[in-house]
Motif scaffolding. Structure first.
Motif, mmCIF file in Angstrom:
data_model
loop_
_atom_site.group_PDB
_atom_site.id
_atom_site.type_symbol
_atom_site.label_atom_id
_atom_site.label_comp_id
_atom_site.label_asym_id
_atom_site.label_seq_id
_atom_site.Cartn_x
_atom_site.Cartn_y
_atom_site.Cartn_z
ATOM 1 N N GLN A 26 0.685 -1.247 0.070
ATOM 2 C CA GLN A 26 0.078 0.041 -0.171
ATOM 3 C C GLN A 26 0.828 1.404 0.129
ATOM 4 N N LEU A 27 2.039 1.179 0.741
ATOM 5 C CA LEU A 27 2.860 2.318 0.530
ATOM 6 C C LEU A 27 3.343 2.597 -0.645
ATOM 7 N N GLY A 28 3.718 1.314 -1.483
ATOM 8 C CA GLY A 28 4.225 1.427 -2.880
ATOM 9 C C GLY A 28 3.292 2.073 -3.743
ATOM 10 N N GLU A 29 1.655 1.828 -3.327
ATOM 11 C CA GLU A 29 0.727 2.343 -4.180
ATOM 12 C C GLU A 29 0.631 3.766 -3.893
ATOM 13 N N LYS A 30 0.655 4.349 -3.057
ATOM 14 C CA LYS A 30 0.864 5.705 -2.564
ATOM 15 C C LYS A 30 2.052 6.552 -3.383
ATOM 16 N N LEU A 31 3.116 5.678 -3.388
ATOM 17 C CA LEU A 31 4.311 6.379 -4.053
ATOM 18 C C LEU A 31 3.900 6.189 -5.782
ATOM 19 N N VAL A 32 3.236 5.400 -6.091
ATOM 20 C CA VAL A 32 2.999 5.433 -7.637
ATOM 21 C C VAL A 32 2.010 6.460 -7.917
ATOM 22 N N GLU A 33 1.282 6.894 -7.063
ATOM 23 C CA GLU A 33 0.197 7.893 -7.201
ATOM 24 C C GLU A 33 0.761 9.328 -7.253
ATOM 25 N N LEU A 34 2.110 9.600 -6.713
ATOM 26 C CA LEU A 34 2.744 10.931 -6.487
ATOM 27 C C LEU A 34 3.116 11.342 -7.871
ATOM 28 N N PRO A 35 2.917 12.758 -8.153
ATOM 29 C CA PRO A 35 3.668 13.237 -9.380
ATOM 30 C C PRO A 35 5.164 13.260 -9.200
ATOM 31 N N GLU A 36 5.544 13.295 -10.357
ATOM 32 C CA GLU A 36 7.137 13.239 -10.480
ATOM 33 C C GLU A 36 7.854 14.456 -9.524
ATOM 34 N N GLY A 37 7.189 15.484 -9.281
ATOM 35 C CA GLY A 37 7.990 16.560 -8.398
ATOM 36 C C GLY A 37 8.092 16.138 -7.174
ATOM 37 N N LYS A 38 6.948 15.561 -6.455
ATOM 38 C CA LYS A 38 6.788 15.194 -5.140
ATOM 39 C C LYS A 38 7.449 13.772 -4.913
ATOM 40 N N LEU A 39 7.527 12.955 -5.934
ATOM 41 C CA LEU A 39 8.286 11.566 -6.027
ATOM 42 C C LEU A 39 10.020 11.838 -5.869
ATOM 43 N N ALA A 40 10.100 13.074 -6.629
ATOM 44 C CA ALA A 40 11.685 13.311 -6.430
ATOM 45 C C ALA A 40 11.927 13.895 -4.937
ATOM 46 N N LYS A 41 11.201 13.975 -4.123
ATOM 47 C CA LYS A 41 11.481 14.390 -2.587
ATOM 48 C C LYS A 41 11.587 13.062 -1.855
ATOM 49 N N ILE A 42 11.268 12.002 -2.510
ATOM 50 C CA ILE A 42 11.116 10.835 -1.491
ATOM 51 C C ILE A 42 12.649 10.235 -1.610
ATOM 52 N N PRO A 43 13.049 9.670 -0.680
ATOM 53 C CA PRO A 43 14.557 8.908 -0.631
ATOM 54 C C PRO A 43 14.491 7.436 -1.357
ATOM 55 N N LEU A 44 14.771 7.318 -2.482
ATOM 56 C CA LEU A 44 14.297 6.015 -3.050
ATOM 57 C C LEU A 44 15.482 5.629 -4.070
ATOM 58 N N ASP A 45 16.024 4.332 -3.847
ATOM 59 C CA ASP A 45 17.000 4.100 -4.544
ATOM 60 C C ASP A 45 16.502 3.792 -6.064
ATOM 61 N N ASP A 46 17.479 3.529 -7.190
ATOM 62 C CA ASP A 46 17.280 3.548 -8.476
ATOM 63 C C ASP A 46 16.298 2.396 -8.900
ATOM 64 N N ASP A 47 16.545 1.352 -8.287
ATOM 65 C CA ASP A 47 15.582 0.107 -8.654
ATOM 66 C C ASP A 47 14.142 0.404 -8.301
ATOM 67 N N LEU A 48 13.856 0.735 -6.970
ATOM 68 C CA LEU A 48 12.567 0.850 -6.699
ATOM 69 C C LEU A 48 11.866 2.260 -7.363
ATOM 70 N N LEU A 49 12.755 3.303 -7.506
ATOM 71 C CA LEU A 49 12.250 4.457 -8.517
ATOM 72 C C LEU A 49 11.764 3.918 -9.850
ATOM 73 N N GLU A 50 12.738 3.225 -10.527
ATOM 74 C CA GLU A 50 12.383 2.675 -11.940
ATOM 75 C C GLU A 50 11.220 1.725 -11.782
ATOM 76 N N ALA A 51 10.786 1.008 -10.930
ATOM 77 C CA ALA A 51 9.791 0.161 -10.699
ATOM 78 C C ALA A 51 8.443 1.073 -10.687
ATOM 79 N N ILE A 52 8.470 2.254 -9.656
ATOM 80 C CA ILE A 52 7.456 3.004 -9.577
ATOM 81 C C ILE A 52 7.075 3.654 -10.933
ATOM 82 N N ARG A 53 8.230 4.336 -11.558
ATOM 83 C CA ARG A 53 8.000 4.901 -12.842
ATOM 84 C C ARG A 53 7.274 3.954 -13.759
#
Length: 168
Positions: A26-53
């Motif tokens: 569910q936390l991952g789903e919240k991350l998927v719903e974020l726009p790119e600008g807000k997603l950039a403010k979250i500390p995510l590693d490259d693999d997780l960020l790529e999966a979310i995008r």
């Protein structure tokens, strides 16, 4: 200790594991719903960020999107999610503060339109950098437009100015 006794500190039930996995998904789903600008403010590693995008791009495909969300949940289980949760909480807090300010300014604008100079003075007391002359000019334009049955352009301009002063 027999083979059927468990140490209470180490034992985690299967249900607890499932609930934890679902919470991370569910936390991952919240991350998927974020726009790119807000997603950039979250500390995510490259693999997780790529999966979310990727999930954001394939949102329209039902089964593929569901499986991608499961993958994000799986990736979340192998990471420390406390910083991610903290960053999301800060984003939500900021959003709530902006909404509260927006509603407060709406009430102050309505008070200015209803009561004129007294409400303008109250706004200036709250925000000393506000320009009294500009506020009075916008108030007069707004009341004139209302009397003539015109669209409330000056009301919008008054609110825009008040927001500019409040956020400066």
């Amino acid at each position: 200790m027999s083979e059927f006794e468990y140490d209470d500190d180490e034992f985690v039930s299967k249900s607890e594991l499932k609930r934890a996995a679902e919470a991370q998904q569910q936390l991952g789903e919240k991350l998927v719903e974020l726009p790119e600008g807000k997603l950039a403010k979250i500390p995510l590693d490259d693999d997780l960020l790529e999966a979310i995008r990727l999930a954001q791009r394939i949102r329209g495909t039902r089964e593929g999107f569901r499986r991608q969300l499961q993958l994000i949940g799986k990736l979340m289980r192998s990471r420390d999610i406390a910083p991610i949760e903290q960053a999301l909480a800060e984003l939500e807090q900021s959003h709530h503060q902006q909404n509260a300010l927006f509603h407060q300014l709406e009430k102050q604008r309505d008070a200015i339109l209803a009561h004129g100079d007294d409400a303008i003075q109250a706004f200036i007391d709250a925000y000393p950098k506000a320009d009294r002359q500009r506020l009075r000019q916008l108030y007069r334009q707004a009341t004139k437009q209302a009397e003539q049955g015109k669209p409330p352009a000056a009301q919008r301009e008054l609110f825009k100015y008040m927001r500019q002063v409040a956020t400066a």
